[in-house]
Design a protein around this motif. Structure first.
Motif, PDB file in Angstrom:
ATOM      1  N   UNK A  77     -13.707  44.575 -28.320  1.00 51.34           N
ATOM      2  CA  UNK A  77     -13.929  43.886 -27.000  1.00 51.34           C
ATOM      3  C   UNK A  77     -15.073  44.336 -25.949  1.00 51.34           C
ATOM      4  N   UNK A  78     -15.391  45.505 -26.117  1.00 47.06           N
ATOM      5  CA  UNK A  78     -15.968  45.953 -25.198  1.00 47.06           C
ATOM      6  C   UNK A  78     -17.912  45.683 -25.527  1.00 47.06           C
ATOM      7  N   UNK A  79     -17.995  45.526 -26.904  1.00 43.71           N
ATOM      8  CA  UNK A  79     -19.267  45.178 -27.305  1.00 43.71           C
ATOM      9  C   UNK A  79     -19.777  43.865 -26.887  1.00 43.71           C
ATOM     10  N   UNK A  80     -20.982  43.763 -26.286  1.00 44.03           N
ATOM     11  CA  UNK A  80     -21.550  42.744 -25.709  1.00 44.03           C
ATOM     12  C   UNK A  80     -22.302  42.055 -26.747  1.00 44.03           C
ATOM     13  N   UNK A  81     -22.483  42.653 -27.853  1.00 46.34           N
ATOM     14  CA  UNK A  81     -23.692  42.330 -28.719  1.00 46.34           C
ATOM     15  C   UNK A  81     -22.974  42.103 -30.118  1.00 46.34           C
ATOM     16  N   UNK A  82     -21.784  42.000 -30.201  1.00 45.66           N
ATOM     17  CA  UNK A  82     -21.116  41.533 -31.333  1.00 45.66           C
ATOM     18  C   UNK A  82     -21.564  42.367 -32.582  1.00 45.66           C
ATOM     19  N   UNK A  83     -21.454  43.698 -32.284  1.00 44.64           N
ATOM     20  CA  UNK A  83     -22.013  44.662 -33.383  1.00 44.64           C
ATOM     21  C   UNK A  83     -20.959  45.410 -34.052  1.00 44.64           C
ATOM     22  N   UNK A  84     -19.664  45.065 -33.653  1.00 45.46           N
ATOM     23  CA  UNK A  84     -18.495  45.620 -34.294  1.00 45.46           C
ATOM     24  C   UNK A  84     -17.583  44.430 -34.826  1.00 45.46           C
ATOM     25  N   UNK A  85     -17.083  44.377 -35.914  1.00 44.16           N
ATOM     26  CA  UNK A  85     -16.088  43.731 -36.423  1.00 44.16           C
ATOM     27  C   UNK A  85     -14.741  44.265 -36.718  1.00 44.16           C
ATOM     28  N   UNK A  86     -13.441  44.038 -36.204  1.00 40.04           N
ATOM     29  CA  UNK A  86     -12.447  44.849 -36.541  1.00 40.04           C
ATOM     30  C   UNK A  86     -11.388  43.915 -37.244  1.00 40.04           C
ATOM     31  N   UNK A  87     -10.863  44.344 -38.373  1.00 43.75           N
ATOM     32  CA  UNK A  87     -10.008  43.689 -38.766  1.00 43.75           C
ATOM     33  C   UNK A  87      -8.615  44.303 -39.069  1.00 43.75           C
ATOM     34  N   UNK A  88      -7.331  43.868 -39.625  1.00 43.48           N
ATOM     35  CA  UNK A  88      -6.256  44.490 -39.718  1.00 43.48           C
ATOM     36  C   UNK A  88      -6.305  45.991 -40.126  1.00 43.48           C
ATOM     37  N   UNK A  89      -7.247  46.039 -41.256  1.00 45.25           N
ATOM     38  CA  UNK A  89      -7.297  47.401 -41.629  1.00 45.25           C
ATOM     39  C   UNK A  89      -8.724  47.842 -42.129  1.00 45.25           C
ATOM     40  N   UNK A  90      -9.406  47.287 -41.290  1.00 42.24           N
ATOM     41  CA  UNK A  90     -10.982  47.461 -41.721  1.00 42.24           C
ATOM     42  C   UNK A  90     -11.939  47.606 -40.316  1.00 42.24           C
ATOM     43  N   UNK A  91     -12.884  48.139 -40.263  1.00 46.86           N
ATOM     44  CA  UNK A  91     -13.689  48.081 -39.344  1.00 46.86           C
ATOM     45  C   UNK A  91     -15.232  48.020 -39.729  1.00 46.86           C
ATOM     46  N   UNK A  92     -16.060  47.095 -39.242  1.00 49.50           N
ATOM     47  CA  UNK A  92     -17.485  47.197 -39.709  1.00 49.50           C
ATOM     48  C   UNK A  92     -18.493  47.194 -38.521  1.00 49.50           C
ATOM     49  N   UNK A  93     -19.522  48.095 -38.635  1.00 51.40           N
ATOM     50  CA  UNK A  93     -20.515  48.116 -37.667  1.00 51.40           C
ATOM     51  C   UNK A  93     -21.838  47.643 -38.149  1.00 51.40           C
ATOM     52  N   UNK A  94     -22.390  46.751 -37.406  1.00 50.56           N
ATOM     53  CA  UNK A  94     -23.792  46.225 -37.626  1.00 50.56           C
ATOM     54  C   UNK A  94     -24.678  46.755 -36.980  1.00 50.56           C
ATOM     55  N   UNK A  95     -25.405  47.876 -37.589  1.00 54.77           N
ATOM     56  CA  UNK A  95     -26.080  48.621 -36.628  1.00 54.77           C
ATOM     57  C   UNK A  95     -27.624  48.097 -35.986  1.00 54.77           C
ATOM     58  N   UNK A  96     -27.992  46.809 -36.715  1.00 50.87           N
ATOM     59  CA  UNK A  96     -29.000  46.097 -36.327  1.00 50.87           C
ATOM     60  C   UNK A  96     -28.813  45.431 -35.022  1.00 50.87           C
ATOM     61  N   UNK A  97     -27.381  45.099 -34.687  1.00 49.13           N
ATOM     62  CA  UNK A  97     -27.147  44.338 -33.546  1.00 49.13           C
ATOM     63  C   UNK A  97     -26.932  45.285 -32.416  1.00 49.13           C
ATOM     64  N   UNK A  98     -26.420  46.682 -32.581  1.00 53.57           N
ATOM     65  CA  UNK A  98     -26.372  47.561 -31.661  1.00 53.57           C
ATOM     66  C   UNK A  98     -27.276  47.830 -30.772  1.00 53.57           C
ATOM     67  N   UNK A  99     -27.171  47.832 -29.256  1.00 52.51           N
ATOM     68  CA  UNK A  99     -28.118  47.992 -28.461  1.00 52.51           C
ATOM     69  C   UNK A  99     -27.876  49.502 -27.962  1.00 52.51           C
ATOM     70  N   UNK A 100     -26.920  50.242 -28.495  1.00 55.15           N
ATOM     71  CA  UNK A 100     -26.848  51.727 -28.133  1.00 55.15           C
ATOM     72  C   UNK A 100     -26.356  52.111 -26.814  1.00 55.15           C
ATOM     73  N   UNK A 101     -25.486  51.187 -26.439  1.00 62.01           N
ATOM     74  CA  UNK A 101     -24.984  51.412 -24.798  1.00 62.01           C
ATOM     75  C   UNK A 101     -23.928  52.535 -24.850  1.00 62.01           C
ATOM     76  N   UNK A 102     -23.186  52.781 -26.063  1.00 60.35           N
ATOM     77  CA  UNK A 102     -22.291  53.799 -25.858  1.00 60.35           C
ATOM     78  C   UNK A 102     -20.798  53.191 -25.468  1.00 60.35           C
ATOM     79  N   UNK A 103     -20.396  52.063 -25.197  1.00 60.84           N
ATOM     80  CA  UNK A 103     -19.301  51.580 -24.519  1.00 60.84           C
ATOM     81  C   UNK A 103     -18.009  51.629 -25.792  1.00 60.84           C
ATOM     82  N   UNK A 104     -18.421  51.359 -26.949  1.00 59.27           N
ATOM     83  CA  UNK A 104     -17.418  51.516 -28.076  1.00 59.27           C
ATOM     84  C   UNK A 104     -16.876  53.225 -27.996  1.00 59.27           C
ATOM     85  N   UNK A 105     -17.800  53.998 -27.989  1.00 58.26           N
ATOM     86  CA  UNK A 105     -17.346  55.290 -28.137  1.00 58.26           C
ATOM     87  C   UNK A 105     -16.474  55.584 -26.805  1.00 58.26           C
ATOM     88  N   UNK A 106     -16.993  55.461 -25.701  1.00 58.46           N
ATOM     89  CA  UNK A 106     -16.365  55.687 -24.314  1.00 58.46           C
ATOM     90  C   UNK A 106     -15.016  55.189 -24.135  1.00 58.46           C
TER      91      UNK A 106
END
Lengths: 295, 136
Positions: A77-106
């Motif tokens: 929800x907090x990622x502005x760049x669609x770099x993370x997708x979350x499913x019911x028992x799975x999570x995917x990170x798309x590094x090349x879309x990540x701008x490194x803002x740190x919101x997800x960790x925060x």
């Protein structure tokens, strides 16, 4: 003084102007040359610096501990760049879309996300003709140039005259490059293409509140519409460089003209005088405006 | 059974859009081809990661099957986590593409059919055609 040299259009002569200006000033000033065109840096071809150090530049990317992750989806929800997708028992990170803002960790309520560095390029530092030279090299195929530009700019020494060689255009890499400059010199050419992109660059600088001046390169070809535009918009034209065979020949050999001609060295020193005067005038107007605003 | 179809707009008569992440609309039909739901694609204007966001959306809607023209590598990576069945090669209207699916004229895929950013260029230049392996 931080001077950015930019242009809307590519190939107008930004690097040629920046290099010659730096060399013309070097005798009397401590000069730092910051090549922010990290996708295609080329000032080193003119200046031939001896590089003393190389550092990796990286951006932080999320790494998910799936033992802690509950797939709540807050990070997505907090990622502005669609770099993370979350499913019911799975999570995917798309590094090349990540701008490194740190919101997800925060915002992760489970503290399941840690940030790990991902290399995006290198910063090289060296010395050329007494000029402190810094540039960045973005890894091929890498989309995230602004963090590397910030790393290059992180080497700026405010005690020196800083000349920033910006990439062309008016988008994120250019904004990142010119942000914080005291003045921006826009290099253009008197063609419909030069005019179109100059007007975009002027609009960008107004939004950033950076005073600007214009240098018209290949000034004796094309038409007068760039001059008319500058007059109408109140942007001072600080120098004209003619379309000259000697200049073109030196350029073709990768040679800065000021190393071969005292006339051109004086002309670039004259440009610097005009830049500092225009910058001071703009700063004066700014103070006046603030005083008026303050009542 | 919930089948998601990439379209230009709402309704069974709308033309399909062959892009997955940047098609304007999704029509969801049941196994009889009746509309059960419709939605504008929330990621049509995304500056980046449209395929990832669209995959998230389609899976969150609970779709079992996706009928599309093409699918890119990042969208496929996201879609693959859910077990959704993906078929490419739709053409004509939404109703036409449902018939193509029923008549098994579409290509089931496990590999992306276009390079990334394909949908941003408005078509052209992709590999196209799908590389079906069947066996779903």
């Amino acid at each position: 003084m931080i001077l950015a040299i930019a242009s809307g259009k590519g190939g107008t002569g930004k690097t040629t102007v920046a290099v010659n200006l730096a060399l013309a000033l070097e005798e009397n000033e401590e000069v730092q040359y910051i090549d922010c065109d990290v996708e295609e840096p080329n000032a080193h071809i003119f200046l031939k610096p001896d590089f003393g150090s190389t550092e990796m530049a990286s951006i932080p990317n999320p790494e998910v501990d799936e033992n802690k992750c509950t797939y709540c989806g807050k990070c997505k929800e907090v990622c502005s760049f669609n770099a993370i997708a979350v499913f019911k028992d799975n999570i995917l990170v798309f590094s090349e879309l990540c701008h490194g803002c740190g919101s997800c960790a925060y915002f992760c309520p489970e503290k399941a996300i840690t940030e790990v560095p991902r290399d995006i390029g290198i910063v090289e530092k060296g010395v050329a003709h007494g000029i402190d030279f810094i540039h960045g090299l973005l890894n091929p195929g890498e989309a995230m140039s602004p963090p590397l530009i910030d790393a290059v700019k992180g080497e700026m020494d405010s005690q020196k005259v800083i000349i920033i060689d910006a990439p062309p255009g008016t988008s994120c890499p250019v904004v990142t490059s010119v942000k914080g400059a005291d003045f921006c010199l826009l290099v253009t050419e008197p063609t419909p293409f030069g005019l179109n992109d100059l007007s975009l660059a002027v609009q960008m600088l107004r939004k950033l509140d950076i005073p600007a001046g214009v240098l018209i390169n290949r000034a004796d070809i094309g038409d007068k519409r760039v001059e008319d535009f500058c007059r109408r918009e109140g942007v001072p034209v600080l120098m004209h460089i003619p379309f000259d065979e000697e200049l073109a020949k030196l350029y073709a050999k990768g040679e800065p003209v000021v190393l071969h001609s005292s006339i051109w060295r004086d002309r670039f020193r004259g440009l610097w005088t005009k830049i500092t005067a225009a910058s001071d005038a703009a700063a004066g107007k700014e103070t006046e405006r603030k005083e008026v605003d303050a009542g | 059974m919930k089948i998601a179809i990439c379209s230009e707009g709402p309704g069974l008569d709308s033309a399909v859009d062959r892009r997955f992440g940047r098609c304007p609309h999704y029509v969801f039909v049941n196994s009889e081809g009746k509309i059960i739901e419709e939605a504008a694609n929330p990621s049509v204007g995304a500056s980046g990661g449209a395929g990832v966001q669209a995959a998230q959306f389609i899976i969150d809607q609970g779709a079992d099957v996706l009928l599309t023209g093409n699918v890119g590598p990042k969208a496929l990576a996201a879609l693959s986590t859910s077990g959704i069945k993906i078929y490419t090669g739709i053409s004509g209207s939404v109703a036409d593409s449902f018939s193509q699916y029923q008549q098994e004229k579409l290509t089931p895929i496990t590999d992306s059919t276009v390079p990334q950013h394909f949908g941003m260029r408005g078509g052209g230049g992709g590999r196209g055609g799908g590389r079906g392996r069947g066996g779903f």
